[in-house]
Design a protein around this motif. Structure first.
Motif, PDB file in Angstrom:
ATOM      1  N   UNK A   1      13.749  26.240  31.530  1.00  0.00           N
ATOM      2  CA  UNK A   1      14.242  24.932  31.973  1.00  0.00           C
ATOM      3  C   UNK A   1      15.145  24.268  30.956  1.00  0.00           C
ATOM      4  N   UNK A   2      14.774  24.263  29.681  1.00  0.00           N
ATOM      5  CA  UNK A   2      15.567  23.585  28.657  1.00  0.00           C
ATOM      6  C   UNK A   2      16.985  24.138  28.608  1.00  0.00           C
ATOM      7  N   UNK A   3      17.140  25.455  28.640  1.00  0.00           N
ATOM      8  CA  UNK A   3      18.475  26.063  28.616  1.00  0.00           C
ATOM      9  C   UNK A   3      19.245  25.741  29.899  1.00  0.00           C
ATOM     10  N   UNK A   4      18.575  25.775  31.037  1.00  0.00           N
ATOM     11  CA  UNK A   4      19.243  25.424  32.301  1.00  0.00           C
ATOM     12  C   UNK A   4      19.738  23.987  32.270  1.00  0.00           C
ATOM     13  N   UNK A   5      18.924  23.071  31.760  1.00  0.00           N
ATOM     14  CA  UNK A   5      19.342  21.671  31.657  1.00  0.00           C
ATOM     15  C   UNK A   5      20.561  21.532  30.747  1.00  0.00           C
ATOM     16  N   UNK A   6      20.546  22.240  29.621  1.00  0.00           N
ATOM     17  CA  UNK A   6      21.671  22.176  28.694  1.00  0.00           C
ATOM     18  C   UNK A   6      22.965  22.657  29.368  1.00  0.00           C
ATOM     19  N   UNK A   7      22.886  23.766  30.099  1.00  0.00           N
ATOM     20  CA  UNK A   7      24.072  24.334  30.753  1.00  0.00           C
ATOM     21  C   UNK A   7      24.623  23.412  31.844  1.00  0.00           C
ATOM     22  N   UNK A   8      23.762  22.639  32.507  1.00  0.00           N
ATOM     23  CA  UNK A   8      24.181  21.837  33.659  1.00  0.00           C
ATOM     24  C   UNK A   8      24.214  20.335  33.393  1.00  0.00           C
ATOM     25  N   UNK A   9      24.084  19.943  32.140  1.00  0.00           N
ATOM     26  CA  UNK A   9      23.999  18.518  31.794  1.00  0.00           C
ATOM     27  C   UNK A   9      25.210  17.728  32.286  1.00  0.00           C
ATOM     28  N   UNK A  10      26.412  18.234  32.096  1.00  0.00           N
ATOM     29  CA  UNK A  10      27.614  17.483  32.513  1.00  0.00           C
ATOM     30  C   UNK A  10      27.616  17.235  34.019  1.00  0.00           C
ATOM     31  N   UNK A  11      27.346  18.276  34.795  1.00  0.00           N
ATOM     32  CA  UNK A  11      27.315  18.132  36.253  1.00  0.00           C
ATOM     33  C   UNK A  11      26.183  17.206  36.691  1.00  0.00           C
ATOM     34  N   UNK A  12      25.054  17.263  35.997  1.00  0.00           N
ATOM     35  CA  UNK A  12      23.912  16.417  36.349  1.00  0.00           C
ATOM     36  C   UNK A  12      24.214  14.939  36.142  1.00  0.00           C
ATOM     37  N   UNK A  13      25.145  14.621  35.262  1.00  0.00           N
ATOM     38  CA  UNK A  13      25.498  13.223  35.009  1.00  0.00           C
ATOM     39  C   UNK A  13      26.489  12.683  36.035  1.00  0.00           C
ATOM     40  N   UNK A  14      26.894  13.490  36.984  1.00  0.00           N
ATOM     41  CA  UNK A  14      27.876  13.072  37.980  1.00  0.00           C
ATOM     42  C   UNK A  14      27.267  12.271  39.108  1.00  0.00           C
ATOM     43  N   UNK A  15      28.040  12.128  40.167  1.00  0.00           N
ATOM     44  CA  UNK A  15      27.613  11.397  41.363  1.00  0.00           C
ATOM     45  C   UNK A  15      26.798  12.341  42.244  1.00  0.00           C
ATOM     46  N   UNK A  16      25.671  11.834  42.747  1.00  0.00           N
ATOM     47  CA  UNK A  16      24.807  12.620  43.630  1.00  0.00           C
ATOM     48  C   UNK A  16      24.524  11.831  44.898  1.00  0.00           C
ATOM     49  N   UNK A  17      24.436  12.526  46.012  1.00  0.00           N
ATOM     50  CA  UNK A  17      24.102  11.912  47.296  1.00  0.00           C
ATOM     51  C   UNK A  17      22.663  12.268  47.632  1.00  0.00           C
ATOM     52  N   UNK A  18      21.770  11.323  47.416  1.00  0.00           N
ATOM     53  CA  UNK A  18      20.359  11.561  47.709  1.00  0.00           C
ATOM     54  C   UNK A  18      20.050  11.150  49.143  1.00  0.00           C
ATOM     55  N   UNK A  19      19.137  11.862  49.793  1.00  0.00           N
ATOM     56  CA  UNK A  19      18.743  11.462  51.147  1.00  0.00           C
ATOM     57  C   UNK A  19      17.962  10.159  51.118  1.00  0.00           C
ATOM     58  N   UNK A  20      17.832   9.546  52.265  1.00  0.00           N
ATOM     59  CA  UNK A  20      17.195   8.244  52.386  1.00  0.00           C
ATOM     60  C   UNK A  20      15.836   8.128  51.742  1.00  0.00           C
ATOM     61  N   UNK A  21      14.972   9.048  51.854  1.00  0.00           N
ATOM     62  CA  UNK A  21      13.654   8.947  51.249  1.00  0.00           C
ATOM     63  C   UNK A  21      13.446  10.164  50.363  1.00  0.00           C
ATOM     64  N   UNK A  22      14.247  10.259  49.313  1.00  0.00           N
ATOM     65  CA  UNK A  22      14.252  11.410  48.422  1.00  0.00           C
ATOM     66  C   UNK A  22      12.924  11.529  47.685  1.00  0.00           C
ATOM     67  N   UNK A  23      12.186  12.604  47.949  1.00  0.00           N
ATOM     68  CA  UNK A  23      10.856  12.751  47.364  1.00  0.00           C
ATOM     69  C   UNK A  23      10.892  12.989  45.860  1.00  0.00           C
ATOM     70  N   UNK A  24      11.989  13.499  45.333  1.00  0.00           N
ATOM     71  CA  UNK A  24      12.074  13.719  43.898  1.00  0.00           C
ATOM     72  C   UNK A  24      12.003  12.405  43.133  1.00  0.00           C
ATOM     73  N   UNK A  25      12.623  11.362  43.668  1.00  0.00           N
ATOM     74  CA  UNK A  25      12.589  10.065  42.997  1.00  0.00           C
ATOM     75  C   UNK A  25      11.504   9.144  43.522  1.00  0.00           C
ATOM     76  N   UNK A  26      11.239   9.182  44.811  1.00  0.00           N
ATOM     77  CA  UNK A  26      10.262   8.256  45.377  1.00  0.00           C
ATOM     78  C   UNK A  26       8.823   8.759  45.285  1.00  0.00           C
ATOM     79  N   UNK A  27       8.642  10.052  45.108  1.00  0.00           N
ATOM     80  CA  UNK A  27       7.315  10.626  45.167  1.00  0.00           C
ATOM     81  C   UNK A  27       6.489  10.510  43.901  1.00  0.00           C
ATOM     82  N   UNK A  28       7.083  10.010  42.816  1.00  0.00           N
ATOM     83  CA  UNK A  28       6.365   9.959  41.547  1.00  0.00           C
ATOM     84  C   UNK A  28       6.496   8.593  40.903  1.00  0.00           C
ATOM     85  N   UNK A  29       5.396   8.086  40.372  1.00  0.00           N
ATOM     86  CA  UNK A  29       5.441   6.811  39.654  1.00  0.00           C
ATOM     87  C   UNK A  29       6.182   6.974  38.334  1.00  0.00           C
TER      88      UNK A  29
END
Length: 123
Positions: free
Chosen positions: A41-69
């Motif tokens: 994971x750490x290496x994957x995050x490093x390789x994709x950091x620039x793209x991850x900082x871009x604009x993202x279109x999340x669905x209305x009830x995105x479980x990745x962000x809404x599902x965790x406190x």
């Protein structure tokens, strides 16, 4: 993911699973919280950091962000709450047409980046 006092697990089964996986996971400390990650994971995050900082279109009830406190494993603290608007495909339009509505105003380049991101979504 764990808290400073140890694994945060809801059930005996999940505690057993973490005990079995413990030796196979990387356990970095992020802001005082120990995360349990696949070692790649750490290496994957490093390789994709620039793209991850871009604009993202999340669905209305995105479980990745809404599902965790605690979202620190997927979203840097400084970006929490940085949802800037809503989006949806235009009705009756081409599959690549996007209707983006800012809550206040989009920063320079955000709407164009959202349109490019939408154009890459599967039809």
């Amino acid at each position: 993911m764990t808290s400073p006092g140890g694994p945060t697990c809801a059930t005996p089964t999940s505690r057993t699973g973490l005990a079995v996986a413990r030796g196979h996971l990387e356990r970095p400390d992020v802001d005082g919280v120990e995360l349990w990650l696949d070692p790649r994971t750490t290496e994957r995050l490093r390789r994709h950091r620039r793209r991850a900082r871009g604009v993202h279109l999340l669905p209305g009830f995105d479980e990745l962000l809404l599902g965790y406190a605690d979202r620190t494993a997927v979203l840097a603290r400084e970006h929490a709450g940085r949802v800037v608007g809503t989006w949806r495909p235009k009705r009756g339009a081409r599959a690549t047409d996007l209707e983006a509505t800012p809550f206040t105003a989009f920063a320079d380049g955000v709407e164009a980046a959202a349109r490019r991101r939408h154009a890459r979504l599967p039809a």
